[in-house]
Design a protein around this motif. Sequence first.
Motif, PDB file in Angstrom:
ATOM      1  N   ILE A 241      42.597  56.759  42.232  1.00 21.85           N
ATOM      2  CA  ILE A 241      41.538  56.301  41.771  1.00 21.85           C
ATOM      3  C   ILE A 241      41.909  54.739  41.533  1.00 21.85           C
ATOM      4  CG2 ILE A 241      39.665  55.892  39.826  1.00 21.85           C
ATOM      5  CD1 ILE A 241      39.966  59.385  40.147  1.00 21.85           C
ATOM      6  N   VAL A 242      41.546  53.923  41.339  1.00 21.04           N
ATOM      7  CA  VAL A 242      42.085  52.331  41.042  1.00 21.04           C
ATOM      8  C   VAL A 242      40.603  51.810  40.713  1.00 21.04           C
ATOM      9  CG1 VAL A 242      42.857  49.959  41.599  1.00 21.04           C
ATOM     10  CG2 VAL A 242      43.594  52.192  42.375  1.00 21.04           C
ATOM     11  N   HIS A 243      40.878  51.485  39.081  1.00 20.05           N
ATOM     12  CA  HIS A 243      39.554  50.951  38.729  1.00 20.05           C
ATOM     13  C   HIS A 243      40.536  49.195  37.715  1.00 20.05           C
ATOM     14  CE1 HIS A 243      35.602  50.205  36.658  1.00 20.05           C
ATOM     15  NE2 HIS A 243      36.207  49.882  35.247  1.00 20.05           N
ATOM     16  N   ARG A 244      39.977  48.499  39.016  1.00 24.58           N
ATOM     17  CA  ARG A 244      40.991  46.666  38.488  1.00 24.58           C
ATOM     18  C   ARG A 244      41.805  47.186  38.096  1.00 24.58           C
ATOM     19  NH1 ARG A 244      36.386  42.658  34.765  1.00 24.58           N
ATOM     20  NH2 ARG A 244      38.462  41.001  35.826  1.00 24.58           N
ATOM     21  N   PHE A 245      42.687  47.236  36.472  1.00 23.45           N
ATOM     22  CA  PHE A 245      44.082  47.050  35.904  1.00 23.45           C
ATOM     23  C   PHE A 245      44.398  48.196  35.615  1.00 23.45           C
ATOM     24  CE2 PHE A 245      41.528  44.149  32.684  1.00 23.45           C
ATOM     25  CZ  PHE A 245      41.766  43.004  33.561  1.00 23.45           C
ATOM     26  N   ASN A 246      43.626  49.707  36.350  1.00 21.32           N
ATOM     27  CA  ASN A 246      43.589  50.923  35.740  1.00 21.32           C
ATOM     28  C   ASN A 246      44.182  51.375  37.402  1.00 21.32           C
ATOM     29  OD1 ASN A 246      42.396  50.358  33.158  1.00 21.32           O
ATOM     30  ND2 ASN A 246      44.203  51.034  32.880  1.00 21.32           N
ATOM     31  N   ASN A 247      45.183  52.437  37.567  1.00 18.04           N
ATOM     32  CA  ASN A 247      44.996  53.290  38.619  1.00 18.04           C
ATOM     33  C   ASN A 247      45.600  54.957  38.232  1.00 18.04           C
ATOM     34  OD1 ASN A 247      47.933  53.345  37.121  1.00 18.04           O
ATOM     35  ND2 ASN A 247      48.543  52.382  38.419  1.00 18.04           N
ATOM     36  N   GLY A 248      46.225  55.622  38.798  1.00 14.99           N
ATOM     37  CA  GLY A 248      45.430  57.023  38.512  1.00 14.99           C
ATOM     38  C   GLY A 248      46.251  57.776  37.832  1.00 14.99           C
ATOM     39  N   THR A 249      47.618  56.669  37.593  1.00 16.17           N
ATOM     40  CA  THR A 249      48.349  57.596  36.606  1.00 16.17           C
ATOM     41  C   THR A 249      48.208  57.326  35.193  1.00 16.17           C
ATOM     42  OG1 THR A 249      50.885  56.881  37.662  1.00 16.17           O
ATOM     43  CG2 THR A 249      50.946  57.005  36.120  1.00 16.17           C
ATOM     44  N   ASP A 250      46.974  55.977  35.210  1.00 16.03           N
ATOM     45  CA  ASP A 250      46.520  55.631  33.210  1.00 16.03           C
ATOM     46  C   ASP A 250      45.471  56.527  33.617  1.00 16.03           C
ATOM     47  OD1 ASP A 250      48.224  53.481  33.805  1.00 16.03           O
ATOM     48  OD2 ASP A 250      46.125  52.229  34.610  1.00 16.03           O
ATOM     49  N   ILE A 251      44.984  57.046  34.639  1.00  9.05           N
ATOM     50  CA  ILE A 251      44.133  58.306  34.584  1.00  9.05           C
ATOM     51  C   ILE A 251      44.476  59.599  33.699  1.00  9.05           C
ATOM     52  CG2 ILE A 251      42.174  59.629  35.434  1.00  9.05           C
ATOM     53  CD1 ILE A 251      41.762  56.819  37.378  1.00  9.05           C
ATOM     54  N   LEU A 252      45.596  59.765  34.100  1.00 14.23           N
ATOM     55  CA  LEU A 252      46.325  60.810  33.802  1.00 14.23           C
ATOM     56  C   LEU A 252      46.613  60.876  32.682  1.00 14.23           C
ATOM     57  CD1 LEU A 252      47.318  63.815  35.247  1.00 14.23           C
ATOM     58  CD2 LEU A 252      49.372  62.432  35.744  1.00 14.23           C
ATOM     59  N   CYS A 253      47.588  59.939  32.294  1.00 17.06           N
ATOM     60  CA  CYS A 253      47.876  59.468  30.814  1.00 17.06           C
ATOM     61  C   CYS A 253      46.599  60.348  30.099  1.00 17.06           C
ATOM     62  CB  CYS A 253      48.521  58.580  30.769  1.00 17.06           C
ATOM     63  SG  CYS A 253      50.285  57.778  31.210  1.00 17.06           S
ATOM     64  N   LEU A 254      45.544  59.468  30.121  1.00 19.58           N
ATOM     65  CA  LEU A 254      44.303  59.900  29.469  1.00 19.58           C
ATOM     66  C   LEU A 254      44.128  61.643  29.777  1.00 19.58           C
ATOM     67  CD1 LEU A 254      41.706  58.428  28.063  1.00 19.58           C
ATOM     68  CD2 LEU A 254      40.765  58.152  30.206  1.00 19.58           C
TER      69      LEU A 254
END
Length: 222
Positions: A63-76
Motif C-alpha cells: 500500500i503506497v499513498h504518495r509520501f507514505n508506504n506500508g511501513t508507515d502504516i504499520l508504525c501507525l
Amino acid sequence: LVHGFKRPEDRETAGLIAAVFAYGRVAQILKTLQAIFDRMGDSPYAFLLGLDLTRDARRFQGIVHRFNNGTDILCLMYGMRETLRIYGSLKALFLKGYSPEHPDIEEGLCRFVDHFLGLDYSPVIGQKRLPKKSGFRFLFPSPRNRSACKRLNMYLRWMVRRGDGLDLGLWEEVSPDKLIIPLDTHLFRISARIGLTRRKAADWTAAKEITQNLKLLDPSDP
C-alpha cells in the motif's frame, strides 16, 4: 468510510486512520483507506488490540499513498495499539493534554502529536526514534511547527461536533467552541479573499485567526 463502522471505539480508531491519510486526490484517498480497512477486518479497534508484529508485519506492504508506504502504516497501527494499551482510548490520550480552561485545542493537540512521535518504534523499524525524514512524521504535524494541522483538526471536528449527521460527536468532554478550523490551501484562499485572515500563509496562526473571526458568527461552534 468511518460511518460504515457502528461501534464508538471502531469509529474513533478508524477516524484517525481516515483523517491522517486524507491528503491528495479523493479517489486515491478512498482507495488507500479501503485497502487498509479491508486488511483490518470488521473491527479496527479489535484488530489494533490484537496486533501481532510477527504475524502482521507484512500485512500492509504494497500500500503506497504518495509520501507514505506500508511501513508507515504499520508504525501507525503499532502506535495506536500502544496508545490503546496505555490509555484505553484515543480520547483519553487527548484529554491528558486538554483542559476546558484552555482557549482552544492547541495544547491538547500538541500533546497528542508528541505522544505518537515519541513512542518507541524499534519493534517496527529497528530503532527507537523515528528518522527525521520518516514518512510517518508527515501523518502527525504539530502546531509547534506552525503547521495548520488540517487533517488532525478535521479528526477532532469529527470526534467533537455532534447533531449534524456528519460529525460523530464521540468526545463530549470537548466543547465545539474549542475547535480550530481544518485549513487547507483552498479554504485559506477563500478566507483571505473574504477578509477572515490577513496572513500570507496557510499556517497555524492563520487557522486560529480564521476561527476567531468565525466566532463572530457562532461563538459556540465556529
